[in-house]
Design a protein around this motif. Structure first.
Motif, PDB file in Angstrom:
ATOM      1  N   THR A 172       0.746  -1.225   0.102  1.00  7.64           N
ATOM      2  CA  THR A 172      -0.100   0.032   0.070  1.00  7.64           C
ATOM      3  C   THR A 172       0.993   1.149  -0.055  1.00  7.64           C
ATOM      4  N   THR A 173       0.351   2.432  -0.600  1.00  4.22           N
ATOM      5  CA  THR A 173       1.075   3.485  -0.785  1.00  4.22           C
ATOM      6  C   THR A 173       0.309   4.617  -0.387  1.00  4.22           C
ATOM      7  N   GLN A 174       0.900   5.588   0.363  1.00  6.01           N
ATOM      8  CA  GLN A 174       0.045   6.807   0.618  1.00  6.01           C
ATOM      9  C   GLN A 174       1.148   8.103   0.734  1.00  6.01           C
ATOM     10  N   VAL A 175       0.834   9.301   0.342  1.00  2.00           N
ATOM     11  CA  VAL A 175       1.585  10.233   0.474  1.00  2.00           C
ATOM     12  C   VAL A 175       1.072  11.279   1.629  1.00  2.00           C
ATOM     13  N   VAL A 179       4.249   6.820   2.884  1.00  2.00           N
ATOM     14  CA  VAL A 179       4.099   5.539   3.515  1.00  2.00           C
ATOM     15  C   VAL A 179       3.918   4.371   2.593  1.00  2.00           C
ATOM     16  N   ILE A 180       4.811   3.536   2.600  1.00  2.00           N
ATOM     17  CA  ILE A 180       4.694   2.430   2.144  1.00  2.00           C
ATOM     18  C   ILE A 180       4.658   1.106   2.920  1.00  2.00           C
ATOM     19  N   GLY A 181       3.457   0.826   2.929  1.00  2.00           N
ATOM     20  CA  GLY A 181       3.294  -0.641   3.759  1.00  2.00           C
ATOM     21  C   GLY A 181       3.418  -1.773   2.919  1.00  2.00           C
ATOM     22  N   LEU A 227       8.303   6.711   5.032  1.00  2.58           N
ATOM     23  CA  LEU A 227       7.963   5.455   6.108  1.00  2.58           C
ATOM     24  C   LEU A 227       7.944   4.327   5.353  1.00  2.58           C
ATOM     25  N   PHE A 228       8.792   3.265   5.768  1.00  3.86           N
ATOM     26  CA  PHE A 228       8.552   1.905   5.220  1.00  3.86           C
ATOM     27  C   PHE A 228       8.103   1.185   6.456  1.00  3.86           C
ATOM     28  N   ASP A 229       6.763   0.677   6.212  1.00  3.44           N
ATOM     29  CA  ASP A 229       5.902   0.190   7.330  1.00  3.44           C
ATOM     30  C   ASP A 229       6.068  -1.690   7.181  1.00  3.44           C
ATOM     31  N   LEU A 230       6.849  -2.122   8.061  1.00  4.50           N
ATOM     32  CA  LEU A 230       6.894  -3.589   8.021  1.00  4.50           C
ATOM     33  C   LEU A 230       6.100  -4.267   9.284  1.00  4.50           C
TER      34      LEU A 230
END
Length: 498
Positions: A255-258, A267-269, A297-300
């Protein structure tokens, strides 16, 4: 015949039941009974606890506990100890062996098994329960990531690299000794029925769950598409009962959000390192580059791992193809270690903060750890799960319809550290809420610790806590994400991007 290196079991519900896969193997009780004789179980503490875990694991499937006099009791009678982890379910047996050794060495696990087989295990579940018992034994006697699995189940379910899952739509954690909903999947039956994060799960299909292993709770929630499950939860003073129909969902891999502002960020999850994840990540990074964001922000969080080749590829997008991402070292000292590079050119050079929690495991830990070790990112959140071992599978010599996956070695980060058992500590610790997950070291009787040598110290990318106040935090219930957004604009974090 060997299967490719297997890092993390993927939680995908099977097209047919787990019982059916095991039944098709024709596994007989003798395979387990050969291990349960007194000459084996009484020979050492490790054998004794392995026998105990084998039988307790089976009894647990029927909401039964075993007393040290060999009697079986229903969990609902309130006579059970806490079974929420392997460590806890074996504690009473460890005390029994240590404090009453003469009595313990006369205990007949075979008699308890025969009681279970004759009075509780149906014919169509016999092979499954033998498998459950064998895996319980192996977990303690060998290690918790060596296990048996039907070959057909591995080929048709576990090795499938997509993000389809058949589910009622809830993921669980622990809070104050209870099982609590950690996440409700959007569009799932649970979402439509109004279940919420933080709801306490009391029963699943009428079975009390408080004392069960988390793996068992997860199994109760799984099932075939179209089947139904009844969940009783509490929310404050309310008790809410919902009957949910399991459906097949396709969960987005990425998922990607700016987030706009004076310092716009992306924000990339990434939910799993499935096949094709690196290509999707490359597309996402090209998109956010066009948006001229100041950082990422790389959400893992809650990423359980997956394909290690995809993980190396993803990491190289931030550091370049000539940087080593990880290496593997075998338990067999005669085998040489192997180095892995991502092979992709660097396409993102802005500051990066990686969000992690106790659900970040295996390949997710490798990516997060490598980016930090290479001075490319800071880690924000909670300590990770601690899965840094790898397994290889071959046909089990006793039954060619069953695969034996054995732990063969460990993954190591560029610093020389392995996440195995210890996990990764964040640079900035931010606990999201009171809902937790047991980590590798918390769950198992004999977790593996990876040997380390020539460990390089890490350069801190955080100058001081003052830098956390450099960016105003907007109202956001995701405290970890908000804190990570602030971390992006620490001067040393920016320096680490160059």
């Amino acid at each position: 015949m060997y299967w490719s290196r297997h890092q993390q079991q993927v939680s995908v519900a099977p097209a047919k039941s787990v019982d059916s896969y095991w039944a098709d193997t024709g596994l007989q009780a003798e395979s387990l009974e050969d291990l349960l004789g007194p000459e084996t179980c009484a020979s050492s503490e490790r054998y004794f606890l392995a026998c105990a875990n084998a039988i307790v694991s089976v009894a647990n499937r029927y909401n039964l506990t075993i007393e040290t006099d060999g009697t079986l009791h229903s969990v609902s009678e309130g006579l059970s100890q806490d079974f929420s982890s392997e460590k806890k379910q074996i504690l009473i047996w460890k005390q029994f062996f240590t404090e009453r050794n003469a009595e313990a060495t006369r205990f007949s696990f075979m008699n308890v098994w025969k009681n279970l087989k004759e009075n509780h295990i149906s014919a169509d579940q016999n092979s499954l329960m033998v498998g459950v018992g064998l895996n319980g034994f192996i977990s303690v006697f060998r290690d918790p990531h060596t296990y048996l699995m039907p070959v057909a189940m591995f080929k048709e379910v576990v090795s499938r690299a997509d993000n389809r899952l058949t589910t009622a739509g809830v993921q669980v954690g622990r809070a104050d000794g209870e099982y609590v909903i950690r996440k409700v999947l959007v569009g799932s039956a649970a979402d439509i029925a109004g279940l919420k994060r933080g709801d306490v799960i009391l029963k699943i299909d009428g079975k009390p769950v408080q004392s069960l292993l988390q793996a068992r709770v997860n199994e109760l929630l799984k099932g075939s598409e179209g089947s139904k499950v009844t969940i009783l939860v509490s929310r404050g003073e309310q008790k809410i009962r919902k009957k949910l129909k399991r459906t097949e969902l396709v969960v987005a891999t990425l998922t990607t959000q700016v987030i706009d502002g004076l310092k716009p960020i992306a924000v990339i999850g990434l939910n799993k390192f499935a096949r094709g994840s690196c290509d999707k990540m490359k597309e996402a990074l090209e998109t956010v580059n066009k948006a001229q964001v100041r950082g990422l922000l790389f959400d893992l969080r809650d990423n359980p791992g997956g394909q290690m080749e995809e993980a190396a590829c993803v990491a190289s997008l931030f550091v370049g193809g000539n940087k080593k991402i990880f290496d593997i070292r075998y338990l067999d000292a005669s085998k040489k270690s192997e180095e892995y590079f991502g092979g992709e050119p660097k396409i993102f050079d802005k500051p990066v903060a990686v969000l992690i929690n106790a659900g970040s495991a295996s390949a997710a830990e490798i990516v997060a750890g490598a980016l930090r070790d290479l001075n490319r990112a800071v880690l924000v959140g909670e300590r990770t799960f601690g899965k840094g071992s790898f397994q290889e599978g071959e046909y089990w010599t006793q039954n060619k319809k069953i695969a034996l996956f054995e732990t063969k070695g460990f993954y190591y980060l560029p610093s020389g550290r392995s996440p195995q058992m210890k996990g990764l500590e964040p640079d900035v610790a931010v606990k999201f809420d009171h809902i937790s997950m047991d980590r590798e070291a918390d769950q198992f009787v004999n977790p593996l610790l990876a040997p380390e040598r020539q460990v390089r110290s890490l350069r801190s990318l955080i100058s001081s806590k003052d830098c956390l106040d450099m960016e105003d935090v907007t109202a956001n219930e995701d405290v970890q994400l908000s804190k990570a957004r602030q971390i992006l604009f620490c001067s040393k974090a920016i320096a680490g991007a160059n």
